[in-house]
Design a protein around this motif. Sequence first.
Motif, PDB file in Angstrom:
ATOM      1  N   GLN A  99      -6.977  20.366  46.500  1.00  0.00           N
ATOM      2  CA  GLN A  99      -5.803  20.189  47.370  1.00  0.00           C
ATOM      3  C   GLN A  99      -6.301  19.733  48.742  1.00  0.00           C
ATOM      4  O   GLN A  99      -6.562  18.555  48.937  1.00  0.00           O
ATOM      5  N   CYS A 100      -6.454  20.659  49.688  1.00  0.00           N
ATOM      6  CA  CYS A 100      -6.931  20.181  50.999  1.00  0.00           C
ATOM      7  C   CYS A 100      -8.367  19.710  50.909  1.00  0.00           C
ATOM      8  O   CYS A 100      -8.821  18.899  51.698  1.00  0.00           O
ATOM      9  N   GLY A 101      -9.106  20.229  49.952  1.00  0.00           N
ATOM     10  CA  GLY A 101     -10.453  19.735  49.714  1.00  0.00           C
ATOM     11  C   GLY A 101     -11.539  20.383  50.555  1.00  0.00           C
ATOM     12  O   GLY A 101     -12.695  20.002  50.470  1.00  0.00           O
ATOM     13  N   PHE A 102     -11.187  21.380  51.327  1.00  0.00           N
ATOM     14  CA  PHE A 102     -12.192  21.936  52.232  1.00  0.00           C
ATOM     15  C   PHE A 102     -13.121  22.910  51.517  1.00  0.00           C
ATOM     16  O   PHE A 102     -14.287  23.022  51.857  1.00  0.00           O
ATOM     17  N   CYS A 103     -12.607  23.581  50.503  1.00  0.00           N
ATOM     18  CA  CYS A 103     -13.459  24.474  49.724  1.00  0.00           C
ATOM     19  C   CYS A 103     -14.184  23.705  48.628  1.00  0.00           C
ATOM     20  O   CYS A 103     -15.109  24.215  48.015  1.00  0.00           O
ATOM     21  N   CYS A 135     -10.723  29.983  48.402  1.00  0.00           N
ATOM     22  CA  CYS A 135      -9.848  28.818  48.456  1.00  0.00           C
ATOM     23  C   CYS A 135      -8.458  29.336  48.776  1.00  0.00           C
ATOM     24  O   CYS A 135      -7.985  30.267  48.129  1.00  0.00           O
ATOM     25  N   ARG A 136      -7.807  28.762  49.768  1.00  0.00           N
ATOM     26  CA  ARG A 136      -6.486  29.244  50.146  1.00  0.00           C
ATOM     27  C   ARG A 136      -5.378  28.408  49.520  1.00  0.00           C
ATOM     28  O   ARG A 136      -4.229  28.779  49.550  1.00  0.00           O
ATOM     29  N   CYS A 137      -5.735  27.246  48.971  1.00  0.00           N
ATOM     30  CA  CYS A 137      -4.690  26.321  48.521  1.00  0.00           C
ATOM     31  C   CYS A 137      -4.311  26.475  47.057  1.00  0.00           C
ATOM     32  O   CYS A 137      -3.149  26.335  46.706  1.00  0.00           O
ATOM     33  N   THR A 138      -5.261  26.693  46.195  1.00  0.00           N
ATOM     34  CA  THR A 138      -5.036  26.459  44.765  1.00  0.00           C
ATOM     35  C   THR A 138      -4.754  27.720  43.958  1.00  0.00           C
ATOM     36  O   THR A 138      -4.429  27.620  42.766  1.00  0.00           O
TER      37      THR A 138
ATOM     38  N   MET B 195      -8.787  27.116  55.039  1.00  0.00           N
ATOM     39  CA  MET B 195     -10.256  27.116  55.020  1.00  0.00           C
ATOM     40  C   MET B 195     -10.868  26.358  56.201  1.00  0.00           C
ATOM     41  O   MET B 195     -11.955  26.689  56.650  1.00  0.00           O
TER      42      MET B 195
END
Lengths: 153, 764
Positions: A99-103, A135-138, B195
Amino acid sequence: MSLRIHFSVNGTHKELLVESGETLLEMLRGRLGLTGVKRGCSVGECGACTVLVDGLNVDSCIYLAAWADGREIRTLEGLADGDDLNPVQQAFVDHGAVQCGFCTPGLVMTATAMAEKGIKLTRDEVRRELSGHLCRCTGYQNIMTAVEAVLED
Amino acid sequence: MKTLGKSLKRPDAITKVTGKAKYVADYQVKNMLVGKILRSNIAHGHITKIDVSKAKALPGVVAIISADDVPDIKFQPTGLPIASYPEPGMHADKNILTNYVRFYGDEIAAVAAVDVLTARKALELIEVEYEELPVYLNPQDAMTEGTVEIHPDSKNVLGRNEFTIGETDLAEAFERCDLVREDEFMVNPVQHCQMENHIAYAYMDEKERVVIVTSTQIPHIVRRVTAHALGLTANQVRIIKPYIGGGFGSKTDVCIEAIVASLTLAAGGKPVLIDMEREECMIGTRLRHAIQFKIKTGVNREGRILAKEMISVSNTGAYASHGHDIASKGGGNFFRTYPAELVTHFEGTTAYTNLPPAGAMRAYGIPQVNFAVESHMDDVASALGMDPVVFRKINMIQEGFVDPLKRNMVIENIGLDQCLDKAKDYIGWDKKRKQYSKCQTGDRRRGVGIACFSYGTAVWPYDLEVAGARMKLDPDGTLQLTMGATEIGQGSDTVFCQMASEITGIAYEHVLIEHINDTDHSPFDTGAYASRQCYVSGQAVKKAGLEIRNQILERAEHLSGIKVKDLDIVAGQIVEVNSKRLVISLMDIALKSYCSMELFGVIKSEVQVDVRSTAYAFGASAAEVEVDIKTGRVEILNICNVHDSGTILNPMLAKGQVHGGMSMSLGLGLSEVMLFNDKGKPLNNNLLDYKLPTIMDTPDFGVEFVETYEPTGPFGNKALGEPPAISPAAAVRNAILQATGVRVNQTPMNPQSLFERFTLEGLI
Ligand code: FES
Ligand code: FES
């Protein structure tokens, strides 16, 4: 104090002068421009900064650059072969694990290490192996699906 | 639909898995200075002395600013409410830096230095003396007569509103009920924990404009707010938003942009970066509001709600941020999901306290009110001896509902009933509810619970809803799409490409979207919040797409003599509708539009829309849990969310949104809470002590959709981004109730709090 270290990163040999207190994360991002390595906390809590050191996944934010001397480092930037993604990267794309791709960089590195070991794991074991990553998004679901798909192949 | 409704892959996924996607920290600007913020280490007080001389003398320090060095302008850091534009906002109560500290971590000075170590050292050398004031951590203390006012003339009340809907007198209506029940609930503060921490860098360009590259959900609003705070005009500020690592509402406020801009101004325009530490980000940005609820419901013997009342008190902390909107939105939600036959009364108050400021967080106050209302619904049902599903069905909103809080709009297309049925079937409600209702005595007890929700899409009619889109057909026949809307991880860029493809007939792979937003170049759009993008910005894509399509077909008509109405674009070719015969390729038309003597004229469109409608999304959660009585640990055995979000535009992405939202709700319900000592000092502002759900805590999520068609949505769609984060917590609470008989009316329902409750209730 500065130290001279020799190591390889994504298959290329490097020689660098690093500070004794410098982290591997700082070195990879700051000196080598490998910005695929992310920083989410700096203290080993989130796993975003994970890279492989001699095949082992480590949090590069709490690993000294000096310890990389004589070792083989791999980062996200070294996984794809030209346009061909490695199986883990491909699975993350295919199964909607990004998703955001940061993790993502950290998780892809850990999953790559798991896949390369080639050991069959139960679903619970997969969870355990990935448990150093936040991960906060998925809600982790598609990440699990992607990693399991790779491990099954 | 040809392209929409398919699980197409995100165009940004490849750039993200290869490390090519650039986030703010990844732009390695030469000679970038490091900016650091000095934060107060008390929660309330005046600064009596601030001495920066030692810090200034430190070699490598380039600039130091404190409250006296920035304009004495109060601003509201949010975009909402924007109705007051171009006024500074209803609740302009914030200075860039302050001499009056209102929470532990308030921004009092900032430093720009050549490297991190020097910047940190400089912060240590700044000498600050305070005159401390009493610290108020909860609304009751803050609003007591005679307390110190955190903001002048506020009595520590930020906002208050009430409404009564229904003709009957409230007391009289309650008297007519066969059963009246009253409960209290408390939802404690949590943090977004996206994050990527807040991060921004700023510099002055050759025209002496301040350029800020920042991780934000709302670039155009950031430009307006930051310019105002700096005493500049909007045009003197430019905002660039690259890839961002999540936001969930925390990046719908100006948190660091005005500070980093002030630093570059003080440093003669040199680039300065503020890259927050996690510990700092967790207190120095925003929290989700802690809200207390008192709910009273009266029903008749048949289970019909006749009268109801909710009194809520919300804790906004030190600054207004989104103001009272979050608490007041909860009132509307309370009124709407289960309308009372006779009368509904709501009173909401938002108080200032000395906690870090609370702002927008996914679903804008509705997860809090939902926890309270859906828990209370189960309690009323049990008092009636009625099945909670049946009780909800008797009372839920019906199609044709006229909403006086929304300019008497009529709510149609309500899939709530089907959502509830699906959720119930998924969890095996009828069988399990019966099975678990037998008296359980062991250490491990099981239960099933259910919760519903409703959620409005976007912010009309309270604010203007505007969006913009630009399209251009490139010489090779590909379509370039530029949006003002912001991709923050949720996948909106992907769906915009699908929409563009759907409307124009140009292949999905040939629609290329610009991932970077830049206030100099991107069309105006207010950004990512309120689950508005596919609904509002989607209308801009649709409009621009129709214009482009028309232009292409007109050229084709000109060339072929076939009328526009007889032409279609299919997979990059212009064909005759009936015969499917190829007329001309899109590439030919595109190329000619750039260089043909006869057909020159680049094919492009740029549109702005303002959307004057809203639509309600609905859904239900069902959970099955096992509670370990001795440890207070709750294991989720099974859980699902069922959503009516209108048309589902990309099932894979939609499910991803639901997974993430469910996880966030379980965090709120079971483990997350920001803790402070009695002086307001944060105790767990890091990812180790703050219990963000890990993969080990996270069960598999069931996700289903009930697809209704919403005529006001561009493609039948309505809100999806936030709704998944609303109802799982209450479903789990209700499942714990069935398993243990204990009503847990406070979040988080973590082992410690459950252990204490079970001990109190004599279960242990
Ligand atoms: S940045 Fe290394 S673990 Fe978070
Ligand atoms: S995809 Fe955003 S944190 Fe994992």
